[in-house]
Design a protein around this motif. Structure first.
Motif, PDB file in Angstrom:
ATOM      1  N   GLN A  77      -0.593 -12.503  -0.849  1.00 15.81           N
ATOM      2  CA  GLN A  77      -0.053 -13.297   0.245  1.00 15.81           C
ATOM      3  C   GLN A  77       1.473 -13.269   0.253  1.00 15.81           C
ATOM      4  O   GLN A  77       2.108 -13.180   1.309  1.00 15.81           O
ATOM      5  N   SER A  78       2.064 -13.305  -0.947  1.00 19.20           N
ATOM      6  CA  SER A  78       3.533 -13.275  -1.055  1.00 19.20           C
ATOM      7  C   SER A  78       4.089 -11.945  -0.547  1.00 19.20           C
ATOM      8  O   SER A  78       5.135 -11.902   0.107  1.00 19.20           O
ATOM      9  N   ILE A  79       3.378 -10.856  -0.836  1.00 21.43           N
ATOM     10  CA  ILE A  79       3.815  -9.532  -0.376  1.00 21.43           C
ATOM     11  C   ILE A  79       3.722  -9.448   1.140  1.00 21.43           C
ATOM     12  O   ILE A  79       4.638  -8.969   1.818  1.00 21.43           O
ATOM     13  N   LEU A  80       2.632  -9.959   1.701  1.00 17.48           N
ATOM     14  CA  LEU A  80       2.415  -9.860   3.142  1.00 17.48           C
ATOM     15  C   LEU A  80       3.358 -10.763   3.929  1.00 17.48           C
ATOM     16  O   LEU A  80       3.683 -10.475   5.084  1.00 17.48           O
TER      17      LEU A  80
ATOM     18  N   GLY B 257       6.400 -11.343   2.953  1.00 23.81           N
ATOM     19  CA  GLY B 257       7.754 -10.848   2.738  1.00 23.81           C
ATOM     20  C   GLY B 257       8.477 -11.493   1.587  1.00 23.81           C
ATOM     21  O   GLY B 257       9.651 -11.178   1.323  1.00 23.81           O
ATOM     22  N   ASP B 258       7.814 -12.417   0.870  1.00 28.04           N
ATOM     23  CA  ASP B 258       8.455 -13.068  -0.277  1.00 28.04           C
ATOM     24  C   ASP B 258       8.579 -12.119  -1.462  1.00 28.04           C
ATOM     25  O   ASP B 258       9.458 -12.286  -2.313  1.00 28.04           O
ATOM     26  N   GLU B 259       7.691 -11.134  -1.531  1.00 29.42           N
ATOM     27  CA  GLU B 259       7.736 -10.106  -2.573  1.00 29.42           C
ATOM     28  C   GLU B 259       7.869  -8.733  -1.912  1.00 29.42           C
ATOM     29  O   GLU B 259       7.399  -8.530  -0.793  1.00 29.42           O
TER      30      GLU B 259
ATOM     31  N   LEU C  91       1.305  -2.322   1.285  1.00 32.56           N
ATOM     32  CA  LEU C  91       0.111  -3.061   1.708  1.00 32.56           C
ATOM     33  C   LEU C  91       0.135  -3.341   3.204  1.00 32.56           C
ATOM     34  O   LEU C  91      -0.909  -3.299   3.866  1.00 32.56           O
ATOM     35  N   GLY C  92       1.317  -3.625   3.731  1.00 30.65           N
ATOM     36  CA  GLY C  92       1.438  -3.973   5.140  1.00 30.65           C
ATOM     37  C   GLY C  92       0.931  -2.878   6.058  1.00 30.65           C
ATOM     38  O   GLY C  92       0.098  -3.118   6.937  1.00 30.65           O
ATOM     39  N   TRP C  93       1.424  -1.646   5.866  1.00 24.14           N
ATOM     40  CA  TRP C  93       1.012  -0.571   6.773  1.00 24.14           C
ATOM     41  C   TRP C  93      -0.435  -0.155   6.538  1.00 24.14           C
ATOM     42  O   TRP C  93      -1.129   0.288   7.465  1.00 24.14           O
ATOM     43  N   LYS C  94      -0.912  -0.327   5.289  1.00 21.36           N
ATOM     44  CA  LYS C  94      -2.311   0.017   5.015  1.00 21.36           C
ATOM     45  C   LYS C  94      -3.261  -0.955   5.708  1.00 21.36           C
ATOM     46  O   LYS C  94      -4.293  -0.541   6.265  1.00 21.36           O
ATOM     47  N   ILE C  95      -2.919  -2.233   5.686  1.00 21.40           N
ATOM     48  CA  ILE C  95      -3.743  -3.218   6.386  1.00 21.40           C
ATOM     49  C   ILE C  95      -3.698  -2.973   7.886  1.00 21.40           C
ATOM     50  O   ILE C  95      -4.722  -3.022   8.580  1.00 21.40           O
ATOM     51  N   PHE C  96      -2.491  -2.709   8.396  1.00 17.34           N
ATOM     52  CA  PHE C  96      -2.324  -2.427   9.830  1.00 17.34           C
ATOM     53  C   PHE C  96      -3.167  -1.225  10.238  1.00 17.34           C
ATOM     54  O   PHE C  96      -3.893  -1.262  11.237  1.00 17.34           O
ATOM     55  N   ALA C  97      -3.063  -0.141   9.471  1.00 14.47           N
ATOM     56  CA  ALA C  97      -3.804   1.086   9.789  1.00 14.47           C
ATOM     57  C   ALA C  97      -5.305   0.853   9.693  1.00 14.47           C
ATOM     58  O   ALA C  97      -6.076   1.346  10.539  1.00 14.47           O
TER      59      ALA C  97
END
Length: 221
Positions: A164-167, A169-171, A177-183
């Motif tokens: 959650q922190s990565i998504l 932007g805190d980490e 992970l962001g583009w993989k989830i988007f794709a």
């Protein structure tokens, strides 16, 4: 039987159909998804090439005419079986797949019953668009499986809070992970939309073939 390049491409496409399923027996994911995707796309491309070359080189044969629609149906049916088997059995996926499978079986039965008059059910341009749309939808759905498993590999061992922190932007998103989830999400959505459109075209061509066959289905003809 005449063995020319168009016929060889058709036979290779026919053999590629069960090979798509075999990929998931001998390889782990996401490698199986990659191999299945590449094999399916390669086979779909030959679907255009074998017909084009047969017409351009005037090498159309009875063997090719018989095997071409069989290879197309085998590719679509087996690929859908694999996708549904490795999915969550979502009704949004199962329903259009059911329409497609039912139509293919129904039209094949019509052609078998009509026998010598099966020429009434010649492949139309709409049917060709239907096949192209089916194969495009399936290829996109296979790509969704690729993104899903790369995402799973990236988050393996992470706890929910870290993800959650990565998504948020805190980490720092070092693993993408962001583009993989988007794709993953958008390839899945696009694949479903395309599959529903394909199912609609498939049903439409099925009705078209039934109407053309009706005069030959009357008793005492």
């Amino acid at each position: 039987m005449k063995w020319n390049l168009p016929n060889i491409l058709t036979v290779l496409r026919l053999l590629a159909a069960p090979a798509v399923a075999v990929m998931f027996l001998y390889f782990t994911r996401p490698y199986a998804d990659w191999f299945a995707l590449l094999l399916f796309v390669s086979a779909a491309v030959t679907d255009w090439f074998d017909g084009y070359l047969a017409r351009a080189w005037k090498q159309e044969t009875k063997l090719g005419t018989m095997l071409d629609p069989i290879a197309d149906k085998a590719m679509v049916v087996i690929a859908l079986m694999v996708i549904i088997g490795f999915s969550s059995w979502s009704p949004w996926l199962v329903l259009p797949a059911t329409v497609i499978l039912f139509r293919e079986v129904f039209v094949s039965g019509l052609r078998e019953y009509l026998g010598d008059t099966a020429g009434t059910l010649k492949v139309t341009k709409l049917a060709k668009w239907k096949t192209a749309l089916q194969m495009t939808a399936i290829a996109v759905l296979f790509s969704q499986g690729v993104f899903e498993h790369y995402l799973g590999m990236s988050i393996y061992g992470m706890d929910t809070d870290l993800i959650q922190s990565i998504l948020t932007g805190d980490e720092e998103d070092v693993l993408g992970l962001g583009w993989k989830i988007f794709a993953m999400e958008w390839s899945g959505r696009a694949g479903l939309v395309l599959l529903w459109f394909a199912a609609g075209l498939t049903a439409l061509t099925g009705v078209d073939y039934l109407l053309k066959a009706m005069p030959h289905l009357k008793e005492g003809r």
